[in-house]
Design an enzyme around this catalytic site. Structure first.
Site, mmCIF file in Angstrom:
data_model
loop_
_atom_site.group_PDB
_atom_site.id
_atom_site.type_symbol
_atom_site.label_atom_id
_atom_site.label_comp_id
_atom_site.label_asym_id
_atom_site.label_seq_id
_atom_site.Cartn_x
_atom_site.Cartn_y
_atom_site.Cartn_z
ATOM 1 N N ASN A 34 0.861 -1.171 0.000
ATOM 2 C CA ASN A 34 0.000 0.000 0.000
ATOM 3 C C ASN A 34 0.904 1.230 0.000
ATOM 4 O OD1 ASN A 34 -1.896 1.974 0.390
ATOM 5 N ND2 ASN A 34 -2.478 1.346 2.465
ATOM 6 N N LYS A 69 0.029 4.217 -0.347
ATOM 7 C CA LYS A 69 -0.666 5.393 0.198
ATOM 8 C C LYS A 69 -0.385 6.603 -0.715
ATOM 9 C CE LYS A 69 -0.397 3.265 4.679
ATOM 10 N NZ LYS A 69 -0.418 3.397 6.122
ATOM 11 N N HIS A 82 -9.799 1.104 4.286
ATOM 12 C CA HIS A 82 -8.568 1.249 5.064
ATOM 13 C C HIS A 82 -8.844 2.157 6.268
ATOM 14 C CE1 HIS A 82 -4.514 2.458 6.194
ATOM 15 N NE2 HIS A 82 -4.108 1.346 5.609
ATOM 16 N N GLU A 121 -7.301 4.542 7.459
ATOM 17 C CA GLU A 121 -7.100 5.978 7.197
ATOM 18 C C GLU A 121 -8.310 6.570 6.481
ATOM 19 O OE1 GLU A 121 -3.293 5.581 5.271
ATOM 20 O OE2 GLU A 121 -2.481 4.895 7.186
ATOM 21 N N GLU A 135 -6.096 -5.405 10.144
ATOM 22 C CA GLU A 135 -5.104 -4.365 10.398
ATOM 23 C C GLU A 135 -5.483 -3.610 11.668
ATOM 24 O OE1 GLU A 135 -2.747 -3.049 6.749
ATOM 25 O OE2 GLU A 135 -4.547 -1.848 6.780
ATOM 26 N N GLY A 193 1.588 1.947 10.942
ATOM 27 C CA GLY A 193 2.530 3.061 10.890
ATOM 28 C C GLY A 193 3.146 3.421 12.232
ATOM 29 N N SER A 222 2.733 -2.401 10.549
ATOM 30 C CA SER A 222 4.161 -2.337 10.927
ATOM 31 C C SER A 222 4.944 -3.596 10.589
ATOM 32 C CB SER A 222 4.298 -1.994 12.413
ATOM 33 O OG SER A 222 3.864 -0.664 12.635
ATOM 34 N N GLY A 247 2.512 -1.278 4.412
ATOM 35 C CA GLY A 247 2.561 0.142 4.068
ATOM 36 C C GLY A 247 4.000 0.616 3.950
ATOM 37 N N GLY A 248 4.522 1.206 5.023
ATOM 38 C CA GLY A 248 5.853 1.823 5.040
ATOM 39 C C GLY A 248 6.948 0.976 4.410
#
Ligand code: PGA
Length: 267
Positions: free
Chosen positions: A9, A11, A94, A96, A166, A172, A212, A233-234
C-alpha cells in the site's frame, strides 16, 4: 497450497516516474516468487504500473473507489474506471479512510458491492483501535465490521474478497501485533465468517495481516499457517525491503516442502 497475498500500500507516496522506477527495480528481485504480489499505487500511476508489470507475477490495485456509477462526484474514481486502466484489485475501508474521510461500514459495504460487480478483487480492511483493544472490545468491533461490510455479499463472491486484519494501533507505529495476537484475531474472523456463511466457505477466505510489518518480523508472521499473506505500508516503499518481505513467504514454503518430503521418506 493457495498462493500467499503480499500486498503493498503505497498510500499517497511516489510520483508516476517514481512508481515506474520502483517497478523496474522490484521486478527482478521477485521474479521467482510464487506469491500473489499486489501493488496498490496512487490512481494517477495505475496505468503506468499496469504497463510495467505486464510481463510479471505482479498485479496492480487502487487504494479506494467511489461507490457510485458515473456522475457529479468531483474528485472521485469508480471501479469501472479502475478496471478500464487495468487495475485488478482495490483496497476498501482502510483505517485511514475510516478515520480521516469518515467512511462507515455501511459506505464500505456499498464500495465492496460496486467493486465486485465491476470485477475487482476487494481487499477489505478491518481492525480495532487502541481504545477498543484496551476496553476489550476487539471481538465486538471486528464482528460489527465484518457483518456490516459484508452485508448482502454472497458466498460465491467471497473468493473475490481478501480480508486484511489491520489493528489500527499497529499501522505506521512500528508496533506490530504479536504472532499470538494475529493468530487469535484471524481465527476469530474465520469463526465469524463461519457463522455468517459456513465453516467450509470460511476456511477458504483469504485473510491477511497488516500493521508495521518489516523485513524482520515477517519471518515469524510468514510461519503462521492460517495467515494468507500481508498488507504492507511503510516497508513496501523500498523495493529491496518489500522484496525481502515477499521472499520470506517463499522461504517458508520451501521449508515446509522439505519437512513434508522428510515425513514421506520416513514412512
Ligand atoms: P504500515 O501500514 O505497514 O506502514 O504499518 C500498513 C497499512 O496501512 O496498510
Amino acid at each position: 497450497m493457495p498462493k500467499k497475498y503480499v500486498i503493498a500500500n503505497f498510500k499517497m507516496n511516489k510520483t508516476d516516474s517514481e512508481v515506474a522506477k520502483y517497478i523496474d527495480e522490484f521486478k527482478p528481485l521477485i521474479e521467482k516468487s510464487s506469491c500473489q504480489i499486489v501493488l496498490s499505487v496512487p490512481y494517477v500511476s495505475i496505468k503506468t504500473a499496469v504497463e510495467k508489470v505486464s510481463d510479471s507475477n505482479i498485479t496492480i490495485a487502487g487504494q479506494n473507489l467511489n461507490e457510485n456509477d458515473f456522475g457529479a462526484f468531483t474528485g472521485e474514481v469508480n471501479a469501472e474506471m479502475l478496471t478500464a486502466v487495468g487495475a485488478q484489485a482495490c483496497i476498501v475501508g482502510h483505517s485511514e479512510r475510516r478515520s480521516k474521510f469518515n467512511e462507515t461500514d455501511e459506505l464500505i459495504n456499498k464500495k465492496i458491492m460496486k467493486g465486485l460487480r465491476d470485477g475487482l478483487i476487494c481487499v477489505l480492511c478491518i481492525g480495532e483501535t487502541l481504545f477498543d483493544k484496551k476496553n476489550q472490545k476487539t471481538e465486538q468491533v471486528l464482528k460489527q465490521q465484518i457483518t456490516k461490510c459484508l452485508n448482502s455479499i454472497y458466498a460465491n463472491e467471497l473468493n473475490h474478497i481478501v480480508i486484511a486484519y489491520e489493528p489500527v494501533w499497529a499501522i505506521g507505529t512500528g508496533i506490530s501485533a504479536t504472532t499470538d495476537e494475529i493468530a487469535q484475531a484471524i481465527s476469530l474472523i474465520r469463526k465469524m465468517l463461519s457463522n455468517l456463511y459456513d465453516a467450509d466457505i470460511a476456511s477458504k477466505v483469504a485473510i491477511v495481516y497488516g500493521g508495521s510489518i518489516n523485513e524482520e518480523n515477517i519471518k515469524d508472521i510468514a510461519r503462521l499457517d492460517d495467515v494468507d499473506g500481508v498488507l504492507v505500508g511503510g516497508a513496501s516503499l523500498d523495493p529491496m525491503s518489500f522484496s525481502k518481505i515477499v521472499l520470506a513467504f517463499d522461504d517458508e514454503e520451501r521449508t515446509n516442502d522439505k519437512k513434508t518430503k522428510k515425513r514421506v521418506l520416513k514412512k
